[in-house]
Scaffold this motif. Structure first.
Motif, PDB file in Angstrom:
ATOM      1  N   MET A  45     -10.598   7.164   7.987  1.00 16.30           N
ATOM      2  CA  MET A  45     -11.393   8.183   7.304  1.00 16.30           C
ATOM      3  C   MET A  45     -10.714   8.611   6.006  1.00 16.30           C
ATOM      4  SD  MET A  45     -11.601  11.722   6.636  1.00 16.30           S
ATOM      5  CE  MET A  45     -10.538  12.489   7.857  1.00 16.30           C
ATOM      6  N   THR A  46      -9.397   8.802   6.053  1.00 19.61           N
ATOM      7  CA  THR A  46      -8.654   9.197   4.855  1.00 19.61           C
ATOM      8  C   THR A  46      -8.658   8.083   3.819  1.00 19.61           C
ATOM      9  OG1 THR A  46      -7.208  10.560   6.248  1.00 19.61           O
ATOM     10  CG2 THR A  46      -6.447  10.106   4.026  1.00 19.61           C
ATOM     11  N   ALA A  47      -8.539   6.836   4.279  1.00 16.55           N
ATOM     12  CA  ALA A  47      -8.595   5.698   3.359  1.00 16.55           C
ATOM     13  C   ALA A  47      -9.950   5.631   2.665  1.00 16.55           C
ATOM     14  CB  ALA A  47      -8.317   4.403   4.110  1.00 16.55           C
ATOM     15  N   SER A  48     -11.020   5.868   3.415  1.00 16.92           N
ATOM     16  CA  SER A  48     -12.355   5.871   2.818  1.00 16.92           C
ATOM     17  C   SER A  48     -12.501   7.010   1.810  1.00 16.92           C
ATOM     18  CB  SER A  48     -13.417   6.008   3.909  1.00 16.92           C
ATOM     19  OG  SER A  48     -13.404   4.903   4.784  1.00 16.92           O
ATOM     20  N   LEU A  49     -11.943   8.166   2.139  1.00 14.19           N
ATOM     21  CA  LEU A  49     -11.990   9.317   1.238  1.00 14.19           C
ATOM     22  C   LEU A  49     -11.240   9.022  -0.055  1.00 14.19           C
ATOM     23  CD1 LEU A  49     -13.064  12.208   1.075  1.00 14.19           C
ATOM     24  CD2 LEU A  49     -10.954  12.987   2.166  1.00 14.19           C
ATOM     25  N   PHE A  50     -10.088   8.378   0.078  1.00 10.74           N
ATOM     26  CA  PHE A  50      -9.315   7.973  -1.099  1.00 10.74           C
ATOM     27  C   PHE A  50     -10.120   7.004  -1.961  1.00 10.74           C
ATOM     28  CE2 PHE A  50      -6.603   4.784  -3.116  1.00 10.74           C
ATOM     29  CZ  PHE A  50      -5.748   5.569  -3.865  1.00 10.74           C
TER      30      PHE A  50
END
Length: 478
Positions: A295-300
């Protein structure tokens, strides 16, 4: 506007092996730990073949993306290459298709994280967990690229350790060192119980497990040596392919494939009868770590892509402005991602489960559309050697196969048509913007072109009349 291709030596500091580790962190998530149960339920034990096929398809896509990076590193990665290959419309549409799909997927990831957390805290409302994980993800992005890399590297090691622990425990179970209550390890009686069509339909969920290579494409610009990008991709995808196939193979051997439910990780269910009380808690923690990491990778990724599009004037210029202590925080872009993430979470928590499931499936299919376009971009930008062409055609064929397979199952079929709707809207928006770009740069509109054509025709007619008049005058003079 063409992006700057050179970064300072201080910024380009990733060795190739660290990019591989980041790739593992951005890829291994709920798409594998939970999505594998859906794949097994649809296709049966033969999905083992699907994971190998999906690994090959993913490698073919990343290989072409990495080779474009090695040839010319660009900020914005795949959308910047699409823009240089086909024009501004390609970069615009590619970026917004990716942004839309990732936001929907993030909403489903936060929903899954909330469900996992309620395993320990069943009385806490799901929206509290969703808001908490979303806020933490935004803090990581505000922390900056270096903070994101440190966190993802740590989570990657934890996820790999969990997979290796599962393989070790499964190996002990298969060797008879630990015994189950009822079922024992056994080979599936039928490897293709639902037929070829079901296996075909399950292929899309095997591809889901490898989603995340776009994030690595965005990070390759920070490699110490951009020419190491293909090597980093080979190491990452080779390791993932081996781990995925081995893990799914053990899952199928430990328990009958019909015993796995779509809303439970098969990695927990396969060891439930082996008297290991710590396993459900460990793997529930791993599921949370994996979901939060992706999820954090997608947000980045969506934050970075909006910044790049704003620099290219494919998004409002405010999203490219940086602020903060060092002037490097894209505050407006982070705010847009936060707003989109909030809306996606609200949809995920309050929309009927089946409808949102269709939307997230559509978002996953849209990611494959982007993969296909990466290969189409490489077709134009990379040297046209026979081997390169073979890889590009093979990759396009596998992606087309996975997308077409969604038409043959009730879970994925609505998502296919929703994905067409999303891409259709973005396509219409692209056509609208293309007209504005032409007019803004002084190019004539359709009406202006018709008027000019009419003027030119009149001018030609007048010239012809004058020529005839001159010719007639000469004849009379003779």
């Amino acid at each position: 506007m063409e992006q700057k291709t050179k970064a300072s030596s201080r910024e380009q500091q990733l060795p190739w092996w660290q990019l591989s580790l980041l790739g593992v962190a951005c890829t291994v998530g709920t798409g594998f730990f939970l999505g594998s149960a859906i794949a097994i339920g649809i296709g049966g034990p033969s999905v083992l073949f699907n994971y190998a096929l999906a690994a090959l398809g993913t490698y073919l896509v990343f290989d072409q993306l990495a080779r474009m990076t090695a040839e010319q590193p660009l900020e914005g990665s795949f959308r910047s290459y699409a823009q240089k290959a086909y024009g501004r419309w390609a970069g615009f549409s590619s970026g917004w298709v990716y942004w839309s799909s990732e936001l929907l997927i993030m909403g489903s990831q936060l929903t899954a994280l909330s469900l996992f957390s309620r395993y320990w805290f069943p009385s806490v409302p799901m929206w509290c967990f969703a808001a908490g994980y979303g806020g933490l993800g935004l803090l990581v992005i505000v922390w900056g690229t270096k903070g994101f890399e440190r966190l993802e590297n740590t989570l990657a090691v934890m996820k790999l350790a969990a997979l290796l622990m599962f393989l070790a425990i499964a190996g002990l179970a298969l060797a008879g060192v630990i015994s189950p209550d009822e079922h024992g390890a056994s080979m599936p009686a039928q490897w293709l119980p639902k037929g070829i069509t079901a296996l075909w339909s399950a292929l899309i969920f095997s591809f889901y497990a490898f989603g995340g290579i776009e994030v690595i494409g965005l990070m390759t610009i920070r490699l110490r040596n951009p020419k190491d990008a293909p090597k980093a991709g080979k190491a990452m995808l080779g390791a993932l392919a081996v781990l995925y196939v081995l893990s799914i193979g053990f899952v199928l051997l430990l328990e009958p494939w019909t015993s796995y439910a779509a809303n439970e990780s098969p990695f927990i269910a396969s060891l439930a009868e082996y008297h290991l009380a710590f396993v459900p808690h460990v793997f529930n923690a791993v599921l949370i770590i994996a979901g939060f990491s992706t999820m954090t990778a997608s947000l980045f990724a969506v934050t970075s892509i909006v910044v790049t599009m704003a620099k290219d004037h494919d998004a409002p210029a405010v999203f490219a402005r940086a602020a903060g202590k060092n002037g490097k925080k894209p505050v407006a872009s982070i705010g847009l991602s936060a707003a989109g993430l909030t809306a996606s979470v609200i949809f995920a928590l309050f929309m009927p489960e089946s409808v949102y499931e269709y939307l997230t499936t559509a978002a996953g299919i849209m990611l494959l559309y982007n993969w296909f376009f990466i290969l189409a971009t490489a077709w134009r930008r990379l040297p046209a050697t026979p081997f390169t062409r073979t890889k590009q055609i093979a990759g396009m064929s596998l992606i087309a196969l996975a997308v077409a397979g969604t038409l043959f199952h009730s879970i994925s079929r609505p998502g296919f048509f929703i994905s067409l709707g999303f891409t259709g809207v973005i396509g219409l928006l692209t056509l609208f913007m293309a007209r504005r770009w032409k007019n803004r740069h002084g190019e004539p509109s359709t009406e202006q072109k018709l008027k000019r054509l009419h003027t030119e025709e009149n001018s030609e007619a007048n010239e012809e009349q004058a020529r005839k008049h001159r010719y007639g005058s000469k004849e009379r003079a003779r």
